[in-house]
Design a protein around this motif. Structure first.
Motif, PDB file in Angstrom:
ATOM      1  N   ASP A  51     -13.115  -3.833   5.280  1.00  0.00           N
ATOM      2  CA  ASP A  51     -13.042  -4.902   6.273  1.00  0.00           C
ATOM      3  C   ASP A  51     -12.145  -4.581   7.461  1.00  0.00           C
ATOM      4  N   GLY A  84      -0.002 -14.462   4.272  1.00  0.00           N
ATOM      5  CA  GLY A  84      -0.991 -15.433   4.733  1.00  0.00           C
ATOM      6  C   GLY A  84      -2.408 -14.909   4.836  1.00  0.00           C
ATOM      7  N   LEU A  85      -2.576 -13.616   4.622  1.00  0.00           N
ATOM      8  CA  LEU A  85      -3.919 -13.024   4.748  1.00  0.00           C
ATOM      9  C   LEU A  85      -4.440 -12.471   3.431  1.00  0.00           C
ATOM     10  N   GLY A  86      -3.626 -12.454   2.416  1.00  0.00           N
ATOM     11  CA  GLY A  86      -4.073 -11.902   1.143  1.00  0.00           C
ATOM     12  C   GLY A  86      -4.277 -10.399   1.232  1.00  0.00           C
ATOM     13  N   LEU A  87      -5.135  -9.891   0.385  1.00  0.00           N
ATOM     14  CA  LEU A  87      -5.451  -8.466   0.383  1.00  0.00           C
ATOM     15  C   LEU A  87      -6.766  -8.232   1.102  1.00  0.00           C
ATOM     16  N   ARG A  88      -6.768  -7.255   1.973  1.00  0.00           N
ATOM     17  CA  ARG A  88      -7.980  -6.915   2.706  1.00  0.00           C
ATOM     18  C   ARG A  88      -8.308  -5.444   2.485  1.00  0.00           C
ATOM     19  N   GLN A  89      -9.561  -5.160   2.291  1.00  0.00           N
ATOM     20  CA  GLN A  89      -9.963  -3.800   1.983  1.00  0.00           C
ATOM     21  C   GLN A  89     -10.027  -2.955   3.249  1.00  0.00           C
ATOM     22  N   TYR A  92      -6.302  -1.215  -0.046  1.00  0.00           N
ATOM     23  CA  TYR A  92      -6.120  -2.557   0.488  1.00  0.00           C
ATOM     24  C   TYR A  92      -4.791  -2.611   1.228  1.00  0.00           C
ATOM     25  N   LEU A 116       2.043  -3.879   3.317  1.00  0.00           N
ATOM     26  CA  LEU A 116       2.133  -3.406   1.940  1.00  0.00           C
ATOM     27  C   LEU A 116       0.752  -2.905   1.556  1.00  0.00           C
ATOM     28  N   PHE A 160      -1.986  -1.065  -1.093  1.00  0.00           N
ATOM     29  CA  PHE A 160      -2.322  -0.861  -2.495  1.00  0.00           C
ATOM     30  C   PHE A 160      -3.569  -0.006  -2.626  1.00  0.00           C
ATOM     31  N   GLN A 208      -1.905  -5.676   2.282  1.00  0.00           N
ATOM     32  CA  GLN A 208      -1.541  -7.061   2.005  1.00  0.00           C
ATOM     33  C   GLN A 208      -0.565  -7.538   3.058  1.00  0.00           C
ATOM     34  N   GLN A 220     -10.409  -3.875 -11.700  1.00  0.00           N
ATOM     35  CA  GLN A 220      -9.749  -2.878 -10.874  1.00  0.00           C
ATOM     36  C   GLN A 220      -8.317  -2.698 -11.334  1.00  0.00           C
ATOM     37  N   PHE A 234      -4.631  -1.397 -10.152  1.00  0.00           N
ATOM     38  CA  PHE A 234      -3.899  -1.242  -8.907  1.00  0.00           C
ATOM     39  C   PHE A 234      -2.676  -0.355  -9.074  1.00  0.00           C
TER      40      PHE A 234
END
Lengths: 115, 113
Positions: free
Chosen positions: B59, B40-45, B35, B88, B90, B37, B102, B104
């Motif tokens: 994504d 404002g967008l959170g975590l994206r895979q 992911y 960042l 993860f 980070q 999960q 991390f």
């Protein structure tokens, strides 16, 4: 696209008070999870609630899930300074993701506990 | 101790210089994922792997590569980093048994100049 949206984006409360954070999501889920992240660090799993559950407790944490409203709330009771962190909800759509079973995260709530 | 480790933890590099971020887990988990980070967008895979030699896009896979030659390792490769990959990162893993949680890693903070 972001599945979960947390509300509020930021929350400051006095130590000892209760903190409530909300999460809304868009599609059907297998379960919903809450994670905590201390500043710049990895995420720590807090609690998981399955789609057929309505409420779950773990220590000072209480999670509710309303699948009809596609929403969840996380309540932290008797807050402590060490609870200061960002909190994320994450939804798991299970097999709907064609085996990926990934977690889709919201943007988080930044919680500050004032001593 | 059961854990997910990432290296390096911090990295500053320049545009176009290939880099690899390593991820290793000692829990014999089948599923691993990366992911990013961003504020404002959170975590994206970015990518995920369901087992050895099985990987697929998440994504936001553009500009990244992965490999899964061993069960415990899942490196993230940036062939030609660009400033928009400053983020960042993860790594996470989980098992098919009790697979819902999960785990991390501690994160890798990358700055691309």
């Amino acid at each position: 696209s972001q599945q979960g949206e947390e509300d509020p984006q930021a929350l400051s409360i006095q130590e000892g008070e209760n903190a409530t954070m909300n999460c809304s999501y868009k599609t059907s889920i297998n379960n919903l999870q809450w994670y905590r992240q201390n500043s710049g660090r990895g995420l720590v799993h807090l609690i998981l609630i399955r789609s057929n559950e309505r409420e779950k407790h773990s220590g000072r944490l209480r999670v509710t899930l309303d699948t009809s409203k596609k929403s969840s709330s996380l309540l932290i009771t008797a807050s402590r300074a060490a609870d200061t962190a960002s909190y994320f909800c994450a939804t798991d759509a299970g097999r709907a993701n064609f085996g990926n079973e990934k977690l889709t995260f919201g943007t988080g709530t930044r919680l500050t506990i004032i001593p | 101790e059961a854990q997910v480790t990432q290296n390096p933890r911090y990295l500053i590099t320049v545009t176009g210089k290939k880099l690899t971020v390593t991820c290793s887990q000692n829990m014999n988990h089948e599923y691993m994922s990366w992911y990013r980070q961003d504020p404002g967008l959170g975590l994206r895979q970015i990518y995920y792997s369901m087992n050895v030699e099985v990987t697929d896009k998440g994504d936001v896979p553009e500009g990244y590569k992965v490999s899964r030659k061993e069960k415990r390792n899942f490196p993230l490769i940036l062939e030609s980093p660009s400033p928009n990959q400053t983020s960042l990162y993860f790594c996470a893993s989980r098992s098919w048994v009790g697979r819902e949680t999960q785990y991390f890693g501690p994160g890798t903070r990358l700055l691309v100049l």
